[in-house]
Design a protein around this motif. Sequence first.
Motif, PDB file in Angstrom:
ATOM      1  N   GLY A  95      19.130  49.298   2.636  1.00 29.36           N
ATOM      2  CA  GLY A  95      20.389  49.689   3.035  1.00 29.36           C
ATOM      3  C   GLY A  95      20.313  49.653   4.729  1.00 29.36           C
ATOM      4  O   GLY A  95      19.325  50.088   5.031  1.00 29.36           O
ATOM      5  N   ILE A  96      21.518  49.265   5.276  1.00 27.73           N
ATOM      6  CA  ILE A  96      21.534  49.662   6.715  1.00 27.73           C
ATOM      7  C   ILE A  96      22.691  50.211   6.945  1.00 27.73           C
ATOM      8  O   ILE A  96      23.966  49.830   6.282  1.00 27.73           O
ATOM      9  CB  ILE A  96      21.846  48.042   7.262  1.00 27.73           C
ATOM     10  CG1 ILE A  96      20.505  47.072   7.042  1.00 27.73           C
ATOM     11  CG2 ILE A  96      22.212  48.302   8.842  1.00 27.73           C
ATOM     12  CD1 ILE A  96      20.857  45.719   7.735  1.00 27.73           C
ATOM     13  N   ILE A  97      22.712  51.325   7.494  1.00 26.44           N
ATOM     14  CA  ILE A  97      23.898  52.222   7.760  1.00 26.44           C
ATOM     15  C   ILE A  97      24.453  52.263   9.080  1.00 26.44           C
ATOM     16  O   ILE A  97      23.720  51.832  10.111  1.00 26.44           O
ATOM     17  CB  ILE A  97      23.524  53.574   7.331  1.00 26.44           C
ATOM     18  CG1 ILE A  97      24.870  54.726   6.924  1.00 26.44           C
ATOM     19  CG2 ILE A  97      22.522  54.268   8.170  1.00 26.44           C
ATOM     20  CD1 ILE A  97      24.168  55.858   6.183  1.00 26.44           C
ATOM     21  N   GLY A  98      25.595  52.294   9.116  1.00 28.96           N
ATOM     22  CA  GLY A  98      26.336  52.551  10.505  1.00 28.96           C
ATOM     23  C   GLY A  98      27.361  53.673  10.510  1.00 28.96           C
ATOM     24  O   GLY A  98      28.194  53.611   9.661  1.00 28.96           O
ATOM     25  N   THR A  99      27.481  54.518  11.433  1.00 28.80           N
ATOM     26  CA  THR A  99      28.252  55.697  11.517  1.00 28.80           C
ATOM     27  C   THR A  99      29.206  55.832  12.844  1.00 28.80           C
ATOM     28  O   THR A  99      28.512  55.363  13.703  1.00 28.80           O
ATOM     29  CB  THR A  99      27.478  56.874  11.246  1.00 28.80           C
ATOM     30  OG1 THR A  99      26.564  57.010  10.099  1.00 28.80           O
ATOM     31  CG2 THR A  99      28.280  58.304  11.246  1.00 28.80           C
ATOM     32  N   HIS A 100      30.207  55.787  12.627  1.00 29.55           N
ATOM     33  CA  HIS A 100      30.953  56.057  13.918  1.00 29.55           C
ATOM     34  C   HIS A 100      32.167  57.022  13.607  1.00 29.55           C
ATOM     35  O   HIS A 100      33.079  57.004  12.890  1.00 29.55           O
ATOM     36  CB  HIS A 100      31.926  54.517  14.035  1.00 29.55           C
ATOM     37  CG  HIS A 100      30.848  53.386  13.712  1.00 29.55           C
ATOM     38  ND1 HIS A 100      30.176  53.067  14.882  1.00 29.55           N
ATOM     39  CD2 HIS A 100      30.717  52.699  12.910  1.00 29.55           C
ATOM     40  CE1 HIS A 100      29.492  51.902  14.460  1.00 29.55           C
ATOM     41  NE2 HIS A 100      29.589  51.750  13.309  1.00 29.55           N
ATOM     42  N   GLY A 134      46.617  62.119   8.633  1.00 28.79           N
ATOM     43  CA  GLY A 134      46.551  60.585   8.060  1.00 28.79           C
ATOM     44  C   GLY A 134      45.751  59.684   9.007  1.00 28.79           C
ATOM     45  O   GLY A 134      45.909  58.574   8.865  1.00 28.79           O
ATOM     46  N   VAL A 135      45.266  60.123  10.015  1.00 31.96           N
ATOM     47  CA  VAL A 135      44.607  59.462  11.022  1.00 31.96           C
ATOM     48  C   VAL A 135      42.936  59.293  10.887  1.00 31.96           C
ATOM     49  O   VAL A 135      42.356  60.269  10.690  1.00 31.96           O
ATOM     50  CB  VAL A 135      44.941  59.851  12.546  1.00 31.96           C
ATOM     51  CG1 VAL A 135      44.222  58.854  13.507  1.00 31.96           C
ATOM     52  CG2 VAL A 135      46.523  59.679  12.649  1.00 31.96           C
ATOM     53  N   ALA A 136      42.517  58.208  10.981  1.00 30.54           N
ATOM     54  CA  ALA A 136      40.965  57.971  10.923  1.00 30.54           C
ATOM     55  C   ALA A 136      40.401  58.425  12.023  1.00 30.54           C
ATOM     56  O   ALA A 136      40.841  58.385  13.137  1.00 30.54           O
ATOM     57  CB  ALA A 136      40.712  56.474  10.596  1.00 30.54           C
ATOM     58  N   VAL A 137      39.448  59.475  11.701  1.00 33.27           N
ATOM     59  CA  VAL A 137      38.543  59.981  12.662  1.00 33.27           C
ATOM     60  C   VAL A 137      37.195  59.663  12.449  1.00 33.27           C
ATOM     61  O   VAL A 137      36.289  60.120  13.318  1.00 33.27           O
ATOM     62  CB  VAL A 137      38.777  61.684  12.634  1.00 33.27           C
ATOM     63  CG1 VAL A 137      40.146  62.009  12.737  1.00 33.27           C
ATOM     64  CG2 VAL A 137      38.117  62.105  11.069  1.00 33.27           C
ATOM     65  N   GLY A 138      36.658  58.904  11.609  1.00 37.97           N
ATOM     66  CA  GLY A 138      35.299  58.330  11.639  1.00 37.97           C
ATOM     67  C   GLY A 138      35.301  57.593  10.417  1.00 37.97           C
ATOM     68  O   GLY A 138      35.968  57.585   9.437  1.00 37.97           O
ATOM     69  N   PHE A 139      34.016  56.656  10.330  1.00 38.06           N
ATOM     70  CA  PHE A 139      33.816  55.862   9.271  1.00 38.06           C
ATOM     71  C   PHE A 139      32.222  55.582   9.090  1.00 38.06           C
ATOM     72  O   PHE A 139      31.712  55.815  10.250  1.00 38.06           O
ATOM     73  CB  PHE A 139      34.579  54.476   9.112  1.00 38.06           C
ATOM     74  CG  PHE A 139      34.572  53.458  10.159  1.00 38.06           C
ATOM     75  CD1 PHE A 139      33.612  52.552  10.230  1.00 38.06           C
ATOM     76  CD2 PHE A 139      34.982  53.688  11.354  1.00 38.06           C
ATOM     77  CE1 PHE A 139      33.246  51.851  11.075  1.00 38.06           C
ATOM     78  CE2 PHE A 139      35.050  52.933  12.440  1.00 38.06           C
ATOM     79  CZ  PHE A 139      34.121  51.853  12.317  1.00 38.06           C
ATOM     80  N   GLN A 140      31.528  55.413   7.999  1.00 40.76           N
ATOM     81  CA  GLN A 140      30.531  55.041   7.651  1.00 40.76           C
ATOM     82  C   GLN A 140      30.356  53.887   6.684  1.00 40.76           C
ATOM     83  O   GLN A 140      30.967  53.914   5.598  1.00 40.76           O
ATOM     84  CB  GLN A 140      29.639  56.100   7.118  1.00 40.76           C
ATOM     85  CG  GLN A 140      28.073  56.144   7.241  1.00 40.76           C
ATOM     86  CD  GLN A 140      27.360  57.319   6.922  1.00 40.76           C
ATOM     87  OE1 GLN A 140      27.710  57.967   5.718  1.00 40.76           O
ATOM     88  NE2 GLN A 140      26.883  57.967   7.952  1.00 40.76           N
ATOM     89  N   SER A 141      29.511  52.726   7.145  1.00 42.06           N
ATOM     90  CA  SER A 141      29.326  51.845   6.149  1.00 42.06           C
ATOM     91  C   SER A 141      27.863  51.579   5.935  1.00 42.06           C
ATOM     92  O   SER A 141      27.096  51.966   6.585  1.00 42.06           O
ATOM     93  CB  SER A 141      29.787  50.461   7.041  1.00 42.06           C
ATOM     94  OG  SER A 141      28.738  49.950   7.988  1.00 42.06           O
ATOM     95  N   LEU A 142      27.575  51.067   4.536  1.00 41.70           N
ATOM     96  CA  LEU A 142      26.471  50.825   4.091  1.00 41.70           C
ATOM     97  C   LEU A 142      26.306  49.426   3.565  1.00 41.70           C
ATOM     98  O   LEU A 142      27.196  49.063   2.813  1.00 41.70           O
ATOM     99  CB  LEU A 142      26.071  51.948   2.962  1.00 41.70           C
ATOM    100  CG  LEU A 142      24.993  51.843   2.203  1.00 41.70           C
ATOM    101  CD1 LEU A 142      23.767  52.028   3.095  1.00 41.70           C
ATOM    102  CD2 LEU A 142      24.822  52.798   1.059  1.00 41.70           C
ATOM    103  N   ILE A 143      25.364  48.691   3.983  1.00 43.95           N
ATOM    104  CA  ILE A 143      25.221  47.310   3.636  1.00 43.95           C
ATOM    105  C   ILE A 143      23.853  47.092   2.911  1.00 43.95           C
ATOM    106  O   ILE A 143      23.006  47.740   3.418  1.00 43.95           O
ATOM    107  CB  ILE A 143      25.730  46.353   4.654  1.00 43.95           C
ATOM    108  CG1 ILE A 143      24.778  46.306   5.903  1.00 43.95           C
ATOM    109  CG2 ILE A 143      27.136  46.224   5.067  1.00 43.95           C
ATOM    110  CD1 ILE A 143      24.985  45.059   6.676  1.00 43.95           C
ATOM    111  N   ARG A 144      23.606  46.094   2.367  1.00 46.79           N
ATOM    112  CA  ARG A 144      22.462  45.680   1.871  1.00 46.79           C
ATOM    113  C   ARG A 144      21.905  44.561   2.777  1.00 46.79           C
ATOM    114  O   ARG A 144      22.518  43.972   3.024  1.00 46.79           O
ATOM    115  CB  ARG A 144      22.483  45.126   0.289  1.00 46.79           C
ATOM    116  CG  ARG A 144      21.041  44.802  -0.238  1.00 46.79           C
ATOM    117  CD  ARG A 144      21.227  44.334  -1.672  1.00 46.79           C
ATOM    118  NE  ARG A 144      22.042  45.121  -2.543  1.00 46.79           N
ATOM    119  CZ  ARG A 144      21.543  46.144  -3.225  1.00 46.79           C
ATOM    120  NH1 ARG A 144      20.279  46.467  -3.034  1.00 46.79           N
ATOM    121  NH2 ARG A 144      22.199  46.676  -4.071  1.00 46.79           N
ATOM    122  N   ALA A 145      20.631  45.126   3.319  1.00 49.20           N
ATOM    123  CA  ALA A 145      19.975  44.046   4.095  1.00 49.20           C
ATOM    124  C   ALA A 145      19.612  42.890   3.362  1.00 49.20           C
ATOM    125  O   ALA A 145      19.114  42.816   2.228  1.00 49.20           O
ATOM    126  CB  ALA A 145      18.604  44.833   4.515  1.00 49.20           C
TER     127      ALA A 145
END
Length: 140
Positions: A68-73, A44-55
């Motif tokens: 789109g602008i993507i960010g991966t962590h 149940g622990v976050a190990v990653g995330f990815q966001s997508l926003i509109r420029a």
Amino acid sequence: MSRVLREIIAHTGRERPNDEAFVARQYITNPASIRCTVAIDDGGVAVGFQSLIRAEAGNRYDVPAGWGIIGTHISPRAHRQGVGSALFRSSREAAEEAGLEKIDAYIGADNPSGIGYYEAMGFRTYRAQEGIVQKVYTVG
């Protein structure tokens, strides 16, 4: 999500904002957000995330408005486990649903794993400047 960012900082030494207020503002309540997907491990622990926003016009990445602008962590403890591929499947679906034609990834030139990840997802370099590589993915 804040913990994931701190784990990345500890692993890479590259400093970035990581407090909970930043995470909420940037990834959760951002009005330009299309989707933010979080990967959770069996505990149940976050190990990653990815966001997508509109420029939007005049954005800090100089990405054309409407792309789109993507960010991966991804936490170092979750590397090479398919987390990034799963996150991108969700973001690609969101991009298609939002009618995006292109997605930009803005990556530090000193981040070979990030550059390799986006290459593996089908992104191609379209701009490089001092310390930065920008890759683009054509949706559809």
